[in-house]
Design a protein around this motif. Structure first.
Motif, short mmCIF file in Angstrom:
data_model
loop_
_atom_site.label_atom_id
_atom_site.label_comp_id
_atom_site.label_asym_id
_atom_site.label_seq_id
_atom_site.Cartn_x
_atom_site.Cartn_y
_atom_site.Cartn_z
N THR A 159 26.02 52.75 13.86
CA THR A 159 25.34 51.94 14.87
C THR A 159 26.35 51.15 15.70
O THR A 159 25.96 50.29 16.49
CB THR A 159 24.34 50.97 14.21
OG1 THR A 159 25.03 50.17 13.23
CG2 THR A 159 23.20 51.72 13.54
N ASP A 160 27.63 51.46 15.52
CA ASP A 160 28.70 50.83 16.29
C ASP A 160 28.95 51.69 17.53
O ASP A 160 29.51 52.78 17.44
CB ASP A 160 29.96 50.73 15.44
CG ASP A 160 31.13 50.09 16.17
OD1 ASP A 160 30.99 49.75 17.37
OD2 ASP A 160 32.20 49.95 15.55
N GLU A 161 28.54 51.20 18.68
CA GLU A 161 28.62 52.01 19.90
C GLU A 161 30.06 52.36 20.27
O GLU A 161 30.32 53.41 20.86
CB GLU A 161 27.93 51.30 21.06
CG GLU A 161 27.62 52.20 22.23
CD GLU A 161 26.85 53.47 21.86
OE1 GLU A 161 27.12 54.53 22.47
OE2 GLU A 161 26.00 53.41 20.94
N SER A 162 31.02 51.50 19.91
CA SER A 162 32.41 51.82 20.23
C SER A 162 32.91 53.02 19.43
O SER A 162 33.85 53.71 19.85
CB SER A 162 33.31 50.61 19.95
OG SER A 162 33.35 50.31 18.56
N ALA A 163 32.28 53.30 18.30
CA ALA A 163 32.65 54.46 17.50
C ALA A 163 31.96 55.72 17.99
O ALA A 163 32.38 56.83 17.65
CB ALA A 163 32.31 54.23 16.03
N ARG A 164 30.90 55.57 18.78
CA ARG A 164 30.08 56.71 19.20
C ARG A 164 30.29 57.12 20.65
O ARG A 164 30.23 58.31 20.97
CB ARG A 164 28.60 56.37 19.01
CG ARG A 164 28.15 56.27 17.59
CD ARG A 164 26.74 55.67 17.49
NE ARG A 164 25.76 56.35 18.33
CZ ARG A 164 25.06 57.41 17.95
NH1 ARG A 164 25.23 57.93 16.74
NH2 ARG A 164 24.17 57.96 18.76
N ALA A 165 30.51 56.14 21.51
CA ALA A 165 30.52 56.41 22.95
C ALA A 165 31.55 57.48 23.31
O ALA A 165 32.73 57.36 22.99
CB ALA A 165 30.80 55.13 23.72
N GLY A 166 31.07 58.53 23.97
CA GLY A 166 31.95 59.58 24.43
C GLY A 166 32.20 60.70 23.45
O GLY A 166 32.98 61.62 23.73
N PHE A 167 31.54 60.67 22.28
CA PHE A 167 31.82 61.66 21.24
C PHE A 167 30.63 62.57 20.92
O PHE A 167 30.69 63.36 19.98
CB PHE A 167 32.31 60.97 19.97
CG PHE A 167 33.59 60.20 20.16
CD1 PHE A 167 34.76 60.86 20.52
CD2 PHE A 167 33.63 58.82 20.00
CE1 PHE A 167 35.94 60.15 20.71
CE2 PHE A 167 34.81 58.11 20.19
CZ PHE A 167 35.96 58.78 20.55
N GLY A 168 29.55 62.46 21.66
CA GLY A 168 28.40 63.32 21.39
C GLY A 168 28.64 64.74 21.87
O GLY A 168 29.66 65.03 22.50
N PRO A 169 27.75 65.69 21.59
CA PRO A 169 26.46 65.51 20.90
C PRO A 169 26.66 65.25 19.40
O PRO A 169 27.66 65.65 18.82
CB PRO A 169 25.75 66.84 21.13
CG PRO A 169 26.86 67.83 21.30
CD PRO A 169 27.97 67.09 21.99
N PHE A 170 25.67 64.59 18.83
CA PHE A 170 25.81 64.14 17.46
C PHE A 170 25.06 65.03 16.46
O PHE A 170 24.13 65.74 16.82
CB PHE A 170 25.33 62.69 17.35
CG PHE A 170 26.16 61.75 18.17
CD1 PHE A 170 27.50 61.55 17.87
CD2 PHE A 170 25.63 61.09 19.26
CE1 PHE A 170 28.29 60.70 18.62
CE2 PHE A 170 26.40 60.23 20.03
CZ PHE A 170 27.75 60.05 19.71
N THR A 171 25.48 64.94 15.23
CA THR A 171 24.90 65.74 14.15
C THR A 171 23.54 65.17 13.76
O THR A 171 23.43 63.98 13.46
CB THR A 171 25.83 65.73 12.93
OG1 THR A 171 27.13 66.14 13.33
CG2 THR A 171 25.31 66.64 11.84
N PRO A 172 22.51 65.99 13.72
CA PRO A 172 21.19 65.50 13.32
C PRO A 172 21.08 65.41 11.79
O PRO A 172 21.98 65.81 11.06
CB PRO A 172 20.25 66.57 13.88
CG PRO A 172 21.06 67.83 13.83
CD PRO A 172 22.49 67.42 14.12
N GLY A 173 19.93 64.89 11.34
CA GLY A 173 19.64 64.89 9.91
C GLY A 173 19.82 63.56 9.23
O GLY A 173 19.81 63.50 7.99
N PHE A 174 19.94 62.47 10.02
CA PHE A 174 20.16 61.15 9.42
C PHE A 174 19.09 60.17 9.92
O PHE A 174 18.67 60.22 11.08
CB PHE A 174 21.55 60.62 9.77
CG PHE A 174 22.65 61.49 9.24
CD1 PHE A 174 23.08 61.37 7.93
CD2 PHE A 174 23.23 62.45 10.05
CE1 PHE A 174 24.08 62.19 7.43
CE2 PHE A 174 24.23 63.28 9.56
CZ PHE A 174 24.65 63.15 8.24
#
Length: 408
Positions: A159-174
């Motif tokens: 849920t830390d946007e700095s860890a996520r921004a720019g790295f998608g698409p993301f893995t489903p299943g969570f």
């Protein structure tokens, strides 16, 4: 010609990194050249008390003699075979780690993120092979504000946007639920749930300790609903909280345990997934692996780490010195510290934002010879090696009091 590292100043070396090193970290401006015990020394010879301990990778201090000796002895014999062959160090490592944790089988890996990824794979395979979840439909429930690593799959449920921004698409299943909320967890679990994956104490979030009974409730819920309890003890485990494992504070045994950081003794990266036999037994040859996982050098150092933990000395030290840490922090409340959370030798300390951000407080402490690291906002973490002394803990807290007083 570039000057040798030992002939260059801290400023020289920091500038030299800028054009060639990826900017994925924002380290404090200190260049460590030597270390021993709880102390490090920079290239100019200035000494600092290490109150971070490599995010718990250095639970036994820098260059612990028993661990260094184990590494030296193994370096003279054998370092790597890959798992294409057996090696003479792996069986003892696995046997003793299983015994230490009260579980049955060990999957050796290298980094903490690898252990988390491996735990996810094992849980999904178990869900399909044992629980009977339809292929491709397994879900894993996680907690908000978690930190389990930085791979693509792991940041998919951050849920830390700095860890996520720019790295998608993301893995489903969570599915993400609030931490420390059993009602929300129960609502999220259904027939597709393979596992609940949580940190017994959330380290990166600021050493967030759940309410008494939360871990027991997670254990009871997962058992009742027929899914696995995966405890990520990569930071909280191996003596840090005054117990071998943080889940022991509630006498809880998870189905799957994730270990890393301190397991390598601050010498080599060593991690492991430790699980019940009926869970780990779902893996077959060729379904998962790692070239370096379980290598002889890692197994030798890991075994030496387990030997240190088997005595109980470091768990007792963390418990006893944790009282010193807690008492010192209590004395600082109202004097720049607005709150704190501590268990064993691990604390998240909230500083009055008017006195500075966590980064600014960390830099001021660095200039006074104390190394810590911020988390979010005006929160800093304290996690010294378990070899630290009571006087050193008090000295660090005295320096924090001085820094806060100056800031005010």
């Amino acid at each position: 010609m570039t000057a040798p590292a030992h002939a260059r100043t801290s400023a020289d070396l920091i500038r030299a990194e800028e054009p060639v090193l990826a900017h994925n970290y924002h380290p404090l401006p200190v260049v460590v050249a030597r270390a021993e015990g709880a102390w490090v020394e920079d290239v100019e010879g200035r000494r600092y008390l290490d109150m971070l301990a490599g995010y718990s990778a250095l639970n036994f201090g820098h260059r612990h003699p028993a661990l260094i000796q184990a590494a030296h002895d193994q370096l003279d014999r054998l370092t790597l075979t890959s798992r294409a062959f057996h090696n003479d160090r792996l069986a003892e490592f696995a046997e003793r780690l299983a015994a230490l944790t009260g579980l049955d089988m060990v999957l050796p890996m290298n980094t903490g993120a690898e252990a988390v990824e491996s735990g996810i794979k094992v849980a999904r395979k178990w869900a399909y092979d044992v629980k009977g979840v339809p292929e491709g439909q397994a879900t894993i429930v996680v907690a908000a504000d978690n930190f389990h690593g930085r791979t693509t799959t792991i940041v998919s449920f951050s849920t830390d946007e700095s860890a996520r921004a720019g790295f998608g698409p993301f893995t489903p299943g969570f599915r993400i639920v609030p931490y420390n909320d059993l009602a929300a967890l129960e609502e999220a679990v259904d027939e597709t749930t393979a596992a609940v994956l949580i940190e017994p104490i959330q380290g990166e979030a600021g050493v967030i300790i759940p309410d008494a009974g939360y871990l027991t409730g997670v254990r009871e819920l997962t058992r009742r609903e027929g899914c696995l309890f995966i405890a990520d003890e990569i930071q909280s485990g191996l003596g840090r909280t005054g117990r071998t494992l943080a889940v022991e504070h509630e006498s809880v045994v998870p189905d799957v345990l994730l270990l890393g950081k301190a397991l390598g003794g601050g010498i080599v990266p060593v991690s492991a997934v430790v699980a019940r036999r009926e869970v780990m037994g779902v893996l077959g040859p060729g379904e998962h692996g790692s070239t370096f996982g379980g290598n002889p050098l890692a197994a030798a150092v890991g075994t030496a780490v387990i030997e240190l933990l088997e005595t109980g000395e470091f768990q007792r030290r963390a418990d006893e010195l944790g009282l010193v840490l807690r008492e010192g922090l209590q004395a600082l409340e109202g004097h720049g510290v607005t709150g704190f959370r501590a268990r064993g030798l691990w604390a998240g300390v909230d500083v009055d934002p008017a006195l500075g951000t966590g980064r600014e407080i960390s830099e001021r402490l660095m200039r006074e010879g104390i190394l810590v690291k911020d988390t979010h906002g005006s929160t800093i973490r304290l996690a010294p090696p378990l070899t630290v002394t009571a006087d050193e803990v008090r000295s660090a807290l005295g320096t924090l009091e001085k820094v806060l007083g100056q800031a005010g």
